[in-house]
Design a protein around this motif. Structure first.
Motif, PDB file in Angstrom:
ATOM      1  N   VAL A  89      14.253  -9.558  -7.371  1.00 50.01           N
ATOM      2  CA  VAL A  89      13.963  -9.526  -5.939  1.00 50.01           C
ATOM      3  C   VAL A  89      12.717  -8.682  -5.714  1.00 50.01           C
ATOM      4  N   VAL A  90      11.815  -9.175  -4.868  1.00 44.58           N
ATOM      5  CA  VAL A  90      10.589  -8.446  -4.527  1.00 44.58           C
ATOM      6  C   VAL A  90      10.518  -8.282  -3.015  1.00 44.58           C
ATOM      7  N   HIS A  91      10.236  -7.074  -2.576  1.00 48.27           N
ATOM      8  CA  HIS A  91      10.068  -6.781  -1.148  1.00 48.27           C
ATOM      9  C   HIS A  91       8.742  -6.055  -0.974  1.00 48.27           C
ATOM     10  N   LEU A  92       7.876  -6.591  -0.103  1.00 49.06           N
ATOM     11  CA  LEU A  92       6.566  -5.987   0.160  1.00 49.06           C
ATOM     12  C   LEU A  92       6.358  -5.791   1.655  1.00 49.06           C
ATOM     13  N   HIS A  93       5.274  -5.079   1.976  1.00 47.81           N
ATOM     14  CA  HIS A  93       4.835  -4.929   3.359  1.00 47.81           C
ATOM     15  C   HIS A  93       3.486  -5.623   3.509  1.00 47.81           C
ATOM     16  N   SER A  94       3.332  -6.785   2.906  1.00 49.13           N
ATOM     17  CA  SER A  94       2.047  -7.487   2.859  1.00 49.13           C
ATOM     18  C   SER A  94       1.561  -7.851   4.266  1.00 49.13           C
ATOM     19  N   CYS A  95       0.274  -7.617   4.489  1.00 52.19           N
ATOM     20  CA  CYS A  95      -0.312  -7.590   5.828  1.00 52.19           C
ATOM     21  C   CYS A  95      -0.139  -8.886   6.620  1.00 52.19           C
ATOM     22  N   HIS A  96      -0.501 -10.027   6.038  1.00 47.04           N
ATOM     23  CA  HIS A  96      -0.480 -11.272   6.802  1.00 47.04           C
ATOM     24  C   HIS A  96       0.948 -11.715   7.124  1.00 47.04           C
TER      25      HIS A  96
ATOM     26  N   SER B 245       0.828  -1.214   0.000  1.00 45.74           N
ATOM     27  CA  SER B 245       0.000   0.000   0.000  1.00 45.74           C
ATOM     28  C   SER B 245       0.858   1.258   0.000  1.00 45.74           C
ATOM     29  N   GLY B 246       0.222   2.378  -0.276  1.00 48.59           N
ATOM     30  CA  GLY B 246       0.929   3.656  -0.261  1.00 48.59           C
ATOM     31  C   GLY B 246       2.150   3.630  -1.156  1.00 48.59           C
ATOM     32  N   SER B 247       3.279   4.058  -0.621  1.00 49.07           N
ATOM     33  CA  SER B 247       4.527   4.046  -1.387  1.00 49.07           C
ATOM     34  C   SER B 247       5.472   2.962  -0.867  1.00 49.07           C
ATOM     35  N   THR B 248       4.888   1.885  -0.320  1.00 48.62           N
ATOM     36  CA  THR B 248       5.700   0.800   0.234  1.00 48.62           C
ATOM     37  C   THR B 248       6.004  -0.249  -0.828  1.00 48.62           C
ATOM     38  N   GLY B 249       7.036  -1.034  -0.568  1.00 52.53           N
ATOM     39  CA  GLY B 249       7.406  -2.129  -1.452  1.00 52.53           C
ATOM     40  C   GLY B 249       8.361  -1.691  -2.546  1.00 52.53           C
ATOM     41  N   ASN B 250       9.145  -2.639  -3.033  1.00 49.05           N
ATOM     42  CA  ASN B 250      10.087  -2.355  -4.110  1.00 49.05           C
ATOM     43  C   ASN B 250      10.437  -3.638  -4.852  1.00 49.05           C
ATOM     44  N   ILE B 251      10.816  -3.469  -6.105  1.00 47.89           N
ATOM     45  CA  ILE B 251      11.142  -4.585  -6.993  1.00 47.89           C
ATOM     46  C   ILE B 251      12.439  -4.264  -7.714  1.00 47.89           C
ATOM     47  N   SER B 252      13.252  -5.289  -7.937  1.00 50.28           N
ATOM     48  CA  SER B 252      14.440  -5.122  -8.769  1.00 50.28           C
ATOM     49  C   SER B 252      14.574  -6.320  -9.696  1.00 50.28           C
ATOM     50  N   ALA B 253      15.320  -6.142 -10.781  1.00 51.65           N
ATOM     51  CA  ALA B 253      15.591  -7.231 -11.723  1.00 51.65           C
ATOM     52  C   ALA B 253      16.970  -7.024 -12.321  1.00 51.65           C
TER      53      ALA B 253
ATOM     54  N   PRO C 234       8.135  -9.225   3.945  1.00 50.90           N
ATOM     55  CA  PRO C 234       8.910 -10.284   3.301  1.00 50.90           C
ATOM     56  C   PRO C 234       9.769  -9.789   2.141  1.00 50.90           C
ATOM     57  N   VAL C 235      10.826 -10.556   1.868  1.00 51.00           N
ATOM     58  CA  VAL C 235      11.706 -10.306   0.725  1.00 51.00           C
ATOM     59  C   VAL C 235      11.943 -11.650   0.042  1.00 51.00           C
TER      60      VAL C 235
ATOM     61  N   LYS D  36      21.814 -19.275   1.396  1.00 50.95           N
ATOM     62  CA  LYS D  36      21.095 -20.506   1.698  1.00 50.95           C
ATOM     63  C   LYS D  36      19.582 -20.338   1.739  1.00 50.95           C
ATOM     64  N   ARG D  37      19.097 -19.106   1.712  1.00 46.23           N
ATOM     65  CA  ARG D  37      17.647 -18.863   1.746  1.00 46.23           C
ATOM     66  C   ARG D  37      17.242 -17.994   0.552  1.00 46.23           C
ATOM     67  N   SER D  38      16.140 -18.364  -0.092  1.00 48.92           N
ATOM     68  CA  SER D  38      15.625 -17.561  -1.201  1.00 48.92           C
ATOM     69  C   SER D  38      14.651 -16.495  -0.721  1.00 48.92           C
ATOM     70  N   ALA D  39      14.264 -16.581   0.544  1.00 54.44           N
ATOM     71  CA  ALA D  39      13.303 -15.620   1.084  1.00 54.44           C
ATOM     72  C   ALA D  39      13.546 -15.402   2.564  1.00 54.44           C
ATOM     73  N   VAL D  40      13.283 -14.181   3.000  1.00 58.21           N
ATOM     74  CA  VAL D  40      13.343 -13.849   4.425  1.00 58.21           C
ATOM     75  C   VAL D  40      12.120 -13.019   4.783  1.00 58.21           C
ATOM     76  N   LEU D  41      11.812 -12.995   6.062  1.00 62.62           N
ATOM     77  CA  LEU D  41      10.751 -12.145   6.581  1.00 62.62           C
ATOM     78  C   LEU D  41      11.365 -11.210   7.608  1.00 62.62           C
ATOM     79  N   LEU D  42      11.300  -9.917   7.333  1.00 62.24           N
ATOM     80  CA  LEU D  42      11.835  -8.911   8.249  1.00 62.24           C
ATOM     81  C   LEU D  42      10.804  -8.644   9.334  1.00 62.24           C
ATOM     82  N   ALA D  43      11.165  -8.828  10.585  1.00 63.42           N
ATOM     83  CA  ALA D  43      10.229  -8.648  11.687  1.00 63.42           C
ATOM     84  C   ALA D  43       9.623  -7.253  11.676  1.00 63.42           C
ATOM     85  N   ASN D  44       8.310  -7.185  11.857  1.00 67.99           N
ATOM     86  CA  ASN D  44       7.575  -5.914  11.915  1.00 67.99           C
ATOM     87  C   ASN D  44       7.761  -5.062  10.661  1.00 67.99           C
ATOM     88  N   HIS D  45       8.056  -5.690   9.541  1.00 67.39           N
ATOM     89  CA  HIS D  45       8.377  -4.934   8.327  1.00 67.39           C
ATOM     90  C   HIS D  45       7.793  -5.605   7.086  1.00 67.39           C
TER      91      HIS D  45
END
Length: 212
Positions: free
Chosen positions: A92-99, A25-33, A163-164, A152-161
């Motif tokens: 790489v995709v980084h969002l602030h998705s709610c769940h 939402s808003g201006s959150t999240g970012n994508i790169s390629a 997923p990437v 070793k990981r293709s994805a991480v979840l940043l606490a209170n922030h």
């Protein structure tokens, strides 16, 4: 159509789809390629995923000098950490998705494997998702934490922030991100209920067949 123009259009299209479906939402999240010449496209800082002008997407050299477009997202170190530690990463995709954010705040979330094994799809696309601690937005230490995983990981979840996710290309990264959010949503919906997840044998088979 040149590779850079085509990829800029694809990034803008996927970003709008993500935004329109309420995954950020808003201006959150970012994508790169990453392009075939090693240069990187990245959504600009402060931009809304729903209204990205393809021509203004940042184009960075392999050593991260701005070649064209606007200033890139402040999460640049987060993205480059995946490119530098996972050679197969194409986007790489980084969002602030709610769940996913909600799941990151639950005290019983497994920091080594945040998505409960309820359905096969997050496992197939993501493997184990690591929970990282909270960092201030834009803190380069987020990238340092990802580098510490040594690819070793293709994805991480940043606490209170949020997923990437890193994938072999833009499409794969977006689809894996969607599976992560759906897995988190299902985990939160069934929280506190008696649920039947995947058995250990099936989980082992999945991880052998679909290594992250």
């Amino acid at each position: 159509m040149s590779e850079i123009t085509k990829m800029r259009d694809q990034i803008a299209a996927f970003a709008k789809s993500i935004y329109d479906r309420g995954l950020t939402s808003g201006s959150t999240g970012n994508i790169s390629a990453r392009l075939s010449d090693g240069t990187i496209l990245m959504t600009p800082t402060g931009s809304s995923m729903g209204f990205i002008d393809p021509a203004r997407i940042s184009h960075l050299s392999a050593d991260l000098l701005l070649l064209s477009g606007d200033t890139p997202t402040k999460e640049i170190s987060l993205h480059t950490a995946f490119y530098d530690t996972r050679s197969e990463t194409g986007a790489v995709v980084h969002l602030h998705s709610c769940h996913s954010v909600a799941l990151s705040m639950m005290p019983d979330t497994d920091p080594e494997d945040v998505i409960p094994a309820l359905t096969p799809y997050p496992i197939m696309r993501l493997g184990k998702v690591k929970l990282l601690p909270f960092f201030l937005p834009g803190d380069p230490e987020m990238g340092t934490a990802v580098r510490g995983l040594a690819g070793k990981r293709s994805a991480v979840l940043l606490a209170n922030h949020g997923p990437v996710v890193a994938g072999k290309d833009l499409e794969a990264s977006v689809y894996a991100m969607e599976e992560l959010e759906e897995g988190a949503k299902l985990a939160m919906m069934t929280r506190g209920m008696e649920r039947i997840g995947l058995c250990a044998e099936d989980l082992t088979k999945l991880r052998l067949k679909y290594p992250a």
